[in-house]
Scaffold this motif. Structure first.
Motif, PDB file in Angstrom:
ATOM      1  N   TRP A 218       0.816  -1.197   0.000  1.00  0.00           N
ATOM      2  CA  TRP A 218       0.000   0.000   0.000  1.00  0.00           C
ATOM      3  C   TRP A 218       0.858   1.258   0.000  1.00  0.00           C
ATOM      4  O   TRP A 218       1.862   1.329   0.705  1.00  0.00           O
ATOM      5  CB  TRP A 218      -0.922   0.011   1.225  1.00  0.00           C
ATOM      6  N   PRO A 219       0.470   2.262  -0.779  1.00  0.00           N
ATOM      7  CA  PRO A 219       1.249   3.499  -0.841  1.00  0.00           C
ATOM      8  C   PRO A 219       1.036   4.372   0.397  1.00  0.00           C
ATOM      9  O   PRO A 219       0.125   4.147   1.194  1.00  0.00           O
ATOM     10  CB  PRO A 219       0.688   4.186  -2.089  1.00  0.00           C
ATOM     11  N   VAL A 220       1.871   5.384   0.520  1.00  0.00           N
ATOM     12  CA  VAL A 220       1.743   6.339   1.618  1.00  0.00           C
ATOM     13  C   VAL A 220       0.531   7.237   1.364  1.00  0.00           C
ATOM     14  O   VAL A 220       0.303   7.700   0.240  1.00  0.00           O
ATOM     15  CB  VAL A 220       3.023   7.191   1.738  1.00  0.00           C
ATOM     16  N   ALA A 221      -0.258   7.481   2.415  1.00  0.00           N
ATOM     17  CA  ALA A 221      -1.413   8.371   2.317  1.00  0.00           C
ATOM     18  C   ALA A 221      -1.651   9.009   3.673  1.00  0.00           C
ATOM     19  O   ALA A 221      -1.252   8.471   4.716  1.00  0.00           O
ATOM     20  CB  ALA A 221      -2.653   7.605   1.861  1.00  0.00           C
ATOM     21  N   ASP A 222      -2.311  10.166   3.668  1.00  0.00           N
ATOM     22  CA  ASP A 222      -2.636  10.830   4.933  1.00  0.00           C
ATOM     23  C   ASP A 222      -3.634  10.000   5.737  1.00  0.00           C
ATOM     24  O   ASP A 222      -3.540   9.902   6.961  1.00  0.00           O
ATOM     25  CB  ASP A 222      -3.226  12.218   4.665  1.00  0.00           C
ATOM     26  N   LEU A 223      -4.603   9.431   5.042  1.00  0.00           N
ATOM     27  CA  LEU A 223      -5.645   8.615   5.662  1.00  0.00           C
ATOM     28  C   LEU A 223      -5.627   7.217   5.063  1.00  0.00           C
ATOM     29  O   LEU A 223      -5.461   7.062   3.844  1.00  0.00           O
ATOM     30  CB  LEU A 223      -7.039   9.216   5.428  1.00  0.00           C
TER      31      LEU A 223
ATOM     32  N   SER B  62       2.481  -1.916   8.583  1.00  0.00           N
ATOM     33  CA  SER B  62       2.801  -1.957   7.158  1.00  0.00           C
ATOM     34  C   SER B  62       2.409  -0.679   6.425  1.00  0.00           C
ATOM     35  O   SER B  62       2.664  -0.550   5.218  1.00  0.00           O
ATOM     36  CB  SER B  62       2.090  -3.145   6.495  1.00  0.00           C
ATOM     37  N   VAL B  63       1.778   0.264   7.119  1.00  0.00           N
ATOM     38  CA  VAL B  63       1.341   1.513   6.492  1.00  0.00           C
ATOM     39  C   VAL B  63       1.654   2.672   7.434  1.00  0.00           C
ATOM     40  O   VAL B  63       1.958   2.479   8.613  1.00  0.00           O
ATOM     41  CB  VAL B  63      -0.172   1.491   6.180  1.00  0.00           C
ATOM     42  N   THR B  64       1.564   3.872   6.903  1.00  0.00           N
ATOM     43  CA  THR B  64       1.703   5.073   7.728  1.00  0.00           C
ATOM     44  C   THR B  64       0.519   5.989   7.480  1.00  0.00           C
ATOM     45  O   THR B  64      -0.193   5.853   6.482  1.00  0.00           O
ATOM     46  CB  THR B  64       3.000   5.838   7.398  1.00  0.00           C
ATOM     47  N   GLY B  65       0.296   6.909   8.394  1.00  0.00           N
ATOM     48  CA  GLY B  65      -0.807   7.841   8.275  1.00  0.00           C
ATOM     49  C   GLY B  65      -1.808   7.645   9.399  1.00  0.00           C
ATOM     50  O   GLY B  65      -1.533   6.992  10.405  1.00  0.00           O
TER      51      GLY B  65
ATOM     52  N   ARG C 292      -4.888  11.533  22.156  1.00  0.00           N
ATOM     53  CA  ARG C 292      -6.066  12.366  22.314  1.00  0.00           C
ATOM     54  C   ARG C 292      -7.262  11.417  22.342  1.00  0.00           C
ATOM     55  O   ARG C 292      -7.123  10.241  21.993  1.00  0.00           O
ATOM     56  CB  ARG C 292      -6.203  13.394  21.172  1.00  0.00           C
ATOM     57  N   PRO C 293      -8.428  11.864  22.770  1.00  0.00           N
ATOM     58  CA  PRO C 293      -9.570  10.947  22.816  1.00  0.00           C
ATOM     59  C   PRO C 293      -9.808  10.273  21.461  1.00  0.00           C
ATOM     60  O   PRO C 293      -9.812  10.924  20.420  1.00  0.00           O
ATOM     61  CB  PRO C 293     -10.739  11.869  23.190  1.00  0.00           C
ATOM     62  N   PHE C 294      -9.925   8.948  21.479  1.00  0.00           N
ATOM     63  CA  PHE C 294     -10.216   8.115  20.308  1.00  0.00           C
ATOM     64  C   PHE C 294      -9.030   7.935  19.364  1.00  0.00           C
ATOM     65  O   PHE C 294      -9.177   7.319  18.304  1.00  0.00           O
ATOM     66  CB  PHE C 294     -11.407   8.674  19.497  1.00  0.00           C
ATOM     67  N   VAL C 295      -7.867   8.462  19.697  1.00  0.00           N
ATOM     68  CA  VAL C 295      -6.704   8.371  18.797  1.00  0.00           C
ATOM     69  C   VAL C 295      -5.535   7.737  19.538  1.00  0.00           C
ATOM     70  O   VAL C 295      -5.143   8.202  20.614  1.00  0.00           O
ATOM     71  CB  VAL C 295      -6.293   9.753  18.246  1.00  0.00           C
ATOM     72  N   THR C 296      -4.959   6.678  18.943  1.00  0.00           N
ATOM     73  CA  THR C 296      -3.825   5.965  19.531  1.00  0.00           C
ATOM     74  C   THR C 296      -2.643   5.982  18.574  1.00  0.00           C
ATOM     75  O   THR C 296      -2.807   5.665  17.379  1.00  0.00           O
ATOM     76  CB  THR C 296      -4.204   4.497  19.836  1.00  0.00           C
ATOM     77  N   ARG C 297      -1.486   6.357  19.078  1.00  0.00           N
ATOM     78  CA  ARG C 297      -0.262   6.305  18.278  1.00  0.00           C
ATOM     79  C   ARG C 297       0.314   4.898  18.404  1.00  0.00           C
ATOM     80  O   ARG C 297       0.664   4.446  19.484  1.00  0.00           O
ATOM     81  CB  ARG C 297       0.744   7.341  18.771  1.00  0.00           C
ATOM     82  N   VAL C 298       0.395   4.178  17.273  1.00  0.00           N
ATOM     83  CA  VAL C 298       0.829   2.781  17.296  1.00  0.00           C
ATOM     84  C   VAL C 298       2.203   2.585  16.670  1.00  0.00           C
ATOM     85  O   VAL C 298       2.728   1.471  16.671  1.00  0.00           O
ATOM     86  CB  VAL C 298      -0.191   1.880  16.578  1.00  0.00           C
ATOM     87  N   GLY C 299       2.782   3.647  16.141  1.00  0.00           N
ATOM     88  CA  GLY C 299       4.102   3.545  15.535  1.00  0.00           C
ATOM     89  C   GLY C 299       4.556   4.896  15.034  1.00  0.00           C
ATOM     90  O   GLY C 299       3.827   5.896  15.109  1.00  0.00           O
ATOM     91  N   GLU C 300       5.777   4.948  14.511  1.00  0.00           N
ATOM     92  CA  GLU C 300       6.308   6.202  13.975  1.00  0.00           C
ATOM     93  C   GLU C 300       5.485   6.633  12.764  1.00  0.00           C
ATOM     94  O   GLU C 300       5.460   5.954  11.734  1.00  0.00           O
ATOM     95  CB  GLU C 300       7.767   6.015  13.570  1.00  0.00           C
ATOM     96  N   GLY C 301       4.794   7.759  12.910  1.00  0.00           N
ATOM     97  CA  GLY C 301       3.993   8.277  11.809  1.00  0.00           C
ATOM     98  C   GLY C 301       2.701   7.511  11.560  1.00  0.00           C
ATOM     99  O   GLY C 301       2.083   7.665  10.501  1.00  0.00           O
ATOM    100  N   THR C 302       2.243   6.711  12.544  1.00  0.00           N
ATOM    101  CA  THR C 302       1.022   5.915  12.368  1.00  0.00           C
ATOM    102  C   THR C 302       0.115   6.068  13.582  1.00  0.00           C
ATOM    103  O   THR C 302       0.534   5.837  14.714  1.00  0.00           O
ATOM    104  CB  THR C 302       1.353   4.427  12.166  1.00  0.00           C
ATOM    105  N   TRP C 303      -1.122   6.454  13.330  1.00  0.00           N
ATOM    106  CA  TRP C 303      -2.126   6.612  14.380  1.00  0.00           C
ATOM    107  C   TRP C 303      -3.380   5.836  13.986  1.00  0.00           C
ATOM    108  O   TRP C 303      -3.731   5.762  12.798  1.00  0.00           O
ATOM    109  CB  TRP C 303      -2.496   8.082  14.561  1.00  0.00           C
ATOM    110  N   VAL C 304      -4.066   5.277  14.964  1.00  0.00           N
ATOM    111  CA  VAL C 304      -5.326   4.578  14.720  1.00  0.00           C
ATOM    112  C   VAL C 304      -6.445   5.345  15.418  1.00  0.00           C
ATOM    113  O   VAL C 304      -6.361   5.638  16.613  1.00  0.00           O
ATOM    114  CB  VAL C 304      -5.284   3.127  15.241  1.00  0.00           C
TER     115      VAL C 304
END
Length: 303
Positions: free
Chosen positions: A158-163, A178-181, A202-214
């Motif tokens: 998968w390519p790099v994307a903001d979302l 395997s992805v960022t964004g 922040r509420p509902f947002v978890t940082r799971v890696g460098e440059g990756t948030w869920v």
């Protein structure tokens, strides 16, 4: 699918707010023939359970008990409900991204992974909103259809994307490593992303890696300030399915007041029987009751 004869609401029932389609479904049925106090008709679906308050309101107002059952049919296999589901879920997901992150969606690139109705609707909603959408589709035929429709399409890696929006449609769970964004799992079965631990930023947002948030996706019936189209559609479909299963086609319902001396008598014959007996539905050959109900749901929504 149903555990008891279908019920229509009593004349004293008050339609709860947000049940426009369910009320239309109930009003399209014949007059009630169940006695007061009878158990509601139980209709089971392989779908998320209605919130307790919503289920109670549907039971009281419409006499239908909507049950979540992993062994039951999936309403998303029905074309009308599937279209309503994809539309409502896409709106929920895009609204959640706008509220729960600081991203400006019209300026963002968005990778939508999946090849089903939800992925199609997410891509369309984001495109209309100004996002630069990339369709991530593994199946070559589905990817060709999207390509011919004018979408930019890619396969893994998968390519790099903001979302990055996963749907669980036609793809295995995506590993956030395997992805960022900014990632969100739009599926209602939580099968779009591999679960990953991280730090809540922040509420509902978890940082799971460098440059990756869920971003935590809203629940399937979570309204985010809007009435729940999905709850209304599921209750309406359940009312119509209960009626179809217990009475045949909507335009060929047996008369509940018919009197039978012969259980095999033809109800369409005016002289079939004139002695008391039990009412039985007239056998009708044709599509499965849920398919008939789904078609009628489409007609109600379009009315």
């Amino acid at each position: 699918m149903t555990d008891a004869p279908s019920r229509t609401p009593s004349t004293d029932a008050v339609t709860p707010p947000g049940f426009r389609w369910a009320a239309a479904a109930a009003s399209a049925l014949p007059a009630p023939f169940a006695e007061p106090g009878d158990a509601p008709a139980a209709v089971s679906w392989r779908f998320a359970a209605l919130p307790e308050q919503v289920a109670d309101a549907a039971r009281a107002a419409f006499g239908v008990d909507v049950v979540s059952d992993a062994a039951a049919p999936d309403p998303r296999d029905l074309p009308a409900f599937s279209a309503i589901f994809a539309h409502a879920r896409a709106e929920h997901i895009v609204r959640a991204l706008a509220r729960r992150t600081n991203l400006v969606l019209p300026a963002a690139s968005a990778l939508v992974i999946g090849d089903g109705p939800l992925a199609d609707r997410l891509a369309a909603t984001l495109t209309i909103g100004g996002s630069r959408v990339i369709r991530g589709i593994a199946d070559p035929v589905a990817r060709l259809r999207a390509h011919l429709a004018g979408a930019r399409t890619v396969d893994e890696p998968w390519p790099v994307a903001d979302l990055v929006l996963t749907t669980g449609e036609g793809h295995s769970p995506v590993d956030p490593a395997s992805v960022t964004g900014v990632l969100i799992d739009a599926s209602v079965d939580a099968n779009g992303l591999v679960p990953s631990a991280g730090d809540t930023v922040r509420p509902f947002v978890t940082r799971v890696g460098e440059g990756t948030w869920v971003v935590e996706a809203p629940g399937v019936f979570e309204t985010l300030g809007q009435s729940s189209l999905l709850a209304d559609a599921l209750v309406a479909l359940s009312i119509l399915t209960a009626r179809a299963e217990n009475g045949g086609r909507f335009d060929r319902l047996s008369d509940p007041g018919a009197e039978l001396s012969d259980p095999g008598a033809d109800l369409s014959d005016p002289g079939a029987a004139d002695t008391p007996g039990d009412w039985v539905p007239e056998p009708v050959e044709g599509p499965h009751p849920a398919a008939l109900a789904d078609t009628h749901l489409a007609e109600l929504v379009l009315a």
